[in-house]
Design an enzyme around this catalytic site. Structure first.
Site, PDB file in Angstrom:
ATOM      1  N   CYS A  32       0.825  -1.212   0.000  1.00 31.10           N
ATOM      2  CA  CYS A  32       0.000   0.000   0.000  1.00 31.10           C
ATOM      3  C   CYS A  32       0.857   1.259   0.000  1.00 31.10           C
ATOM      4  O   CYS A  32       0.686   2.146  -0.830  1.00 31.10           O
ATOM      5  CB  CYS A  32      -0.927  -0.005   1.218  1.00 31.10           C
ATOM      6  SG  CYS A  32      -1.857   1.537   1.437  1.00 31.10           S
ATOM      7  N   GLY A  76      -9.679  -2.791 -14.094  1.00 32.85           N
ATOM      8  CA  GLY A  76     -10.135  -2.607 -12.724  1.00 32.85           C
ATOM      9  C   GLY A  76      -9.709  -1.274 -12.152  1.00 32.85           C
ATOM     10  O   GLY A  76      -9.265  -0.371 -12.872  1.00 32.85           O
ATOM     11  N   ILE A 128      -7.122  -0.325 -10.238  1.00 30.17           N
ATOM     12  CA  ILE A 128      -5.722   0.065 -10.398  1.00 30.17           C
ATOM     13  C   ILE A 128      -5.454   0.528 -11.824  1.00 30.17           C
ATOM     14  O   ILE A 128      -4.805   1.559 -12.049  1.00 30.17           O
ATOM     15  CB  ILE A 128      -4.792  -1.099 -10.019  1.00 30.17           C
ATOM     16  CG1 ILE A 128      -4.956  -1.459  -8.538  1.00 30.17           C
ATOM     17  CG2 ILE A 128      -3.342  -0.750 -10.305  1.00 30.17           C
ATOM     18  CD1 ILE A 128      -4.205  -2.714  -8.123  1.00 30.17           C
ATOM     19  N   GLY A 148      -4.566  -7.474 -11.301  1.00 31.28           N
ATOM     20  CA  GLY A 148      -4.851  -8.074 -10.007  1.00 31.28           C
ATOM     21  C   GLY A 148      -3.615  -8.549  -9.279  1.00 31.28           C
ATOM     22  O   GLY A 148      -2.482  -8.423  -9.757  1.00 31.28           O
ATOM     23  N   ASP A 170      -4.914  -9.301   2.278  1.00 32.92           N
ATOM     24  CA  ASP A 170      -4.993  -9.922   0.959  1.00 32.92           C
ATOM     25  C   ASP A 170      -4.917 -11.440   1.010  1.00 32.92           C
ATOM     26  O   ASP A 170      -5.114 -12.099  -0.017  1.00 32.92           O
ATOM     27  CB  ASP A 170      -3.862  -9.401   0.058  1.00 32.92           C
ATOM     28  CG  ASP A 170      -4.079  -7.960  -0.375  1.00 32.92           C
ATOM     29  OD1 ASP A 170      -5.119  -7.392  -0.017  1.00 32.92           O
ATOM     30  OD2 ASP A 170      -3.195  -7.417  -1.063  1.00 32.92           O
ATOM     31  N   ALA A 207      -6.708  -1.681   1.954  1.00 34.42           N
ATOM     32  CA  ALA A 207      -5.841  -1.401   3.096  1.00 34.42           C
ATOM     33  C   ALA A 207      -6.654  -1.193   4.371  1.00 34.42           C
ATOM     34  O   ALA A 207      -6.313  -1.730   5.436  1.00 34.42           O
ATOM     35  CB  ALA A 207      -4.984  -0.172   2.804  1.00 34.42           C
ATOM     36  N   HIS A 223     -24.064  25.368   4.207  1.00 33.88           N
ATOM     37  CA  HIS A 223     -24.275  25.831   2.834  1.00 33.88           C
ATOM     38  C   HIS A 223     -23.291  26.952   2.528  1.00 33.88           C
ATOM     39  O   HIS A 223     -23.101  27.854   3.339  1.00 33.88           O
ATOM     40  CB  HIS A 223     -25.704  26.355   2.674  1.00 33.88           C
ATOM     41  CG  HIS A 223     -25.967  26.983   1.334  1.00 33.88           C
ATOM     42  ND1 HIS A 223     -26.201  26.243   0.205  1.00 33.88           N
ATOM     43  CD2 HIS A 223     -26.003  28.293   0.955  1.00 33.88           C
ATOM     44  CE1 HIS A 223     -26.387  27.066  -0.818  1.00 33.88           C
ATOM     45  NE2 HIS A 223     -26.273  28.307  -0.389  1.00 33.88           N
TER      46      HIS A 223
END
Length: 445
Positions: free
Chosen positions: A41, A176, A178, A256, A294, A302, A424
């Protein structure tokens, strides 16, 4: 031989967080890491990719300013300096982690760990024992075994962030999170990006309503997207497919990751496919051995690994933690606009529900900022307004989502969100409007 209450193998977001949480609860902890603290990570994943995305986002903001009248005729990209900044930010973050480890009196071992069935751990010439062990060894990039790939030169995410020069051209294989984030990180800097994704669409794990927005933005950035084809073979810098031949100067596989299971294999742990089999408290088939991140099922994120590490420690301490609710884990894509999601996708809901979606373009703050791509989508049960899921697409979506998630986790409903007074002008006002829309009372719809 030193004895510990807990040994954590792997110092990524799952491992180091588990170790610190255990130490803060009075446990004697050993933490073992064969590479750098922070794991994939911090070193080759979440952090470096987000730093590059911040660079590209700033370039897009400068270009937007040109349209407003803040004129910057040229934008010069000094890529080596950008990468130096990336390295500097990561170095500071890793130094922080090392300081957190040291200040909590965690014994840190650097090296490759092996584990015996009696839970004896060996690291180099040193041996230790622990009452419990957490495996947090992470994963490595997966590259499909395409025919002829041995003739090609390519990057994986483990090597991509070592680049020193901005590539003129980059072909990315994958569709994907990444892959899409890497395309968004380099295209605004001037790289000609081609994305080859054999599936029908990109981001197929994410909110379907968000995908057309991302595809449209990719087209605006000049990213060539090729989908729905078959890879045939590789020949040097040629990729032969059922749609034709694509040549490249630089190639990145973002296809992956696969878990690092060497220690699990040493211990003859049970597997569920390629992942380590665990129970609801993340205990493996061997008592007192746990696996997180993982290595196991669920979201390979993470923050999910960190939550799992804390859960295991709480379980070991006998605090009887509730099992981790997968529907409360946020999922983020740091494109521009961002995508932030939690809970069920609409297609997954199997009870009577109400869905509302408010476009960001009607939000005053978004309009003044010039970030009008996106929406706030809310899904609740029809009978009592329980929050089933939500998706925010837009600038800052990964921060805005937390308001809805916090409400859900506190037991709040669409009624609570609708009654909340938002400042706001803010983009988050649209969260309240999406909740009001459940009752047909939205203001900006």
């Amino acid at each position: 031989m030193e004895n510990f209450d807990l040994a954590v193998i792997g110092a990524g977001p799952g491992g180091y967080v588990a170790a610190i949480h255990a130490a803060k609860n009075g446990m004697k902890v050993a933490l073992i890491e064969r590479g750098k603290v922070g794991g994939a990570c911090y070193n080759v994943g979440c952090i470096p990719s987000k730093i590059l995305l911040e660079h590209s986002k700033l370039v897009q903001e400068i270009e937007r300013g040109n349209g407003w009248g803040i004129e910057t005729p040229t934008v010069n990209i000094n890529f080596p300096r950008l990468m130096q900044r990336k390295d500097g930010v990561i170095a500071e973050l890793l130094a922080n982690i090392e300081e957190f480890i040291a200040s909590n009196q965690i014994v840190f071992y650097r090296g490759e760990a092996s584990v015996a069935h009696d839970l004896t751990v060996t690291v180099g010439t040193e041996t230790l024992t622990a009452k419990d062990i957490i495996l947090a060894t992470g994963s490595k990039p997966f590259v499909p075994p395409f025919k002829g790939l041995e003739t090609s030169t390519y990057f994986t995410t483990d090597t991509f962030f070592d680049m020193k020069e901005l590539p003129k051209q980059l072909t990315i294989i994958g569709g994907g999170v990444i892959a899409v984030e890497m395309a968004f990180s380099l295209a605004p800097l001037g790289t000609k990006v081609t994305m080859l994704n054999h599936s029908l669409d990109v981001l197929q794990t994410e909110e379907p309503d968000a995908r057309p927005i991302i595809r449209e933005k990719m087209a605006k950035l000049g990213i060539e997207l090729v989908t729905d084809f078959q890879f045939e073979y590789f020949n040097g810098n040629e990729i032969h497919t059922s749609k034709g031949v694509y040549t490249y100067e630089n190639l990145l596989f973002a296809t992956g990751r696969r878990p690092n299971t060497e220690i699990a294999e040493m211990l003859d742990l049970h597997f569920d496919g390629r992942l380590i089999a665990v129970n609801e408290h993340l205990e493996t088939s061997q008592p007192h051995v746990y696996a997180i991140g993982d290595l196991v099922g669920g979201y390979q994120l993470a923050h999910a690994a960190s939550a799992e590490g804390i859960h295991v420690v709480e379980h070991i301490l006998g605090k009887k933690p509730e099992t981790i609710d997968q529907t409360s884990i946020p999922r983020c894509v740091y494109t521009h606009p961002e995508i932030a999601t939690f809970g069920l996708l609409e297609e997954e809901i199997d009870v009577a529900y109400t869905v509302t979606k408010i476009p960001v373009r009607t939000n005053p703050k978004a309009l003044m900022e010039g970030n009008i791509e996106g929406f706030v989508k809310l899904m609740v049960t029809k009978d009592d307004g329980r929050i089933l899921g939500a998706c925010v697409v837009g600038d800052g979506a990964t921060e805005i989502l937390n308001t809805i998630l916090a409400t859900k986790n506190a037991g709040g409903t669409a009624v609570a969100l609708a009654k909340m007074i938002f400042p706001h002008p803010t983009v988050s006002e649209h969260v309240g409007d999406a909740a009001k829309a459940v009752f047909g009372k939205a203001i900006h719809l």
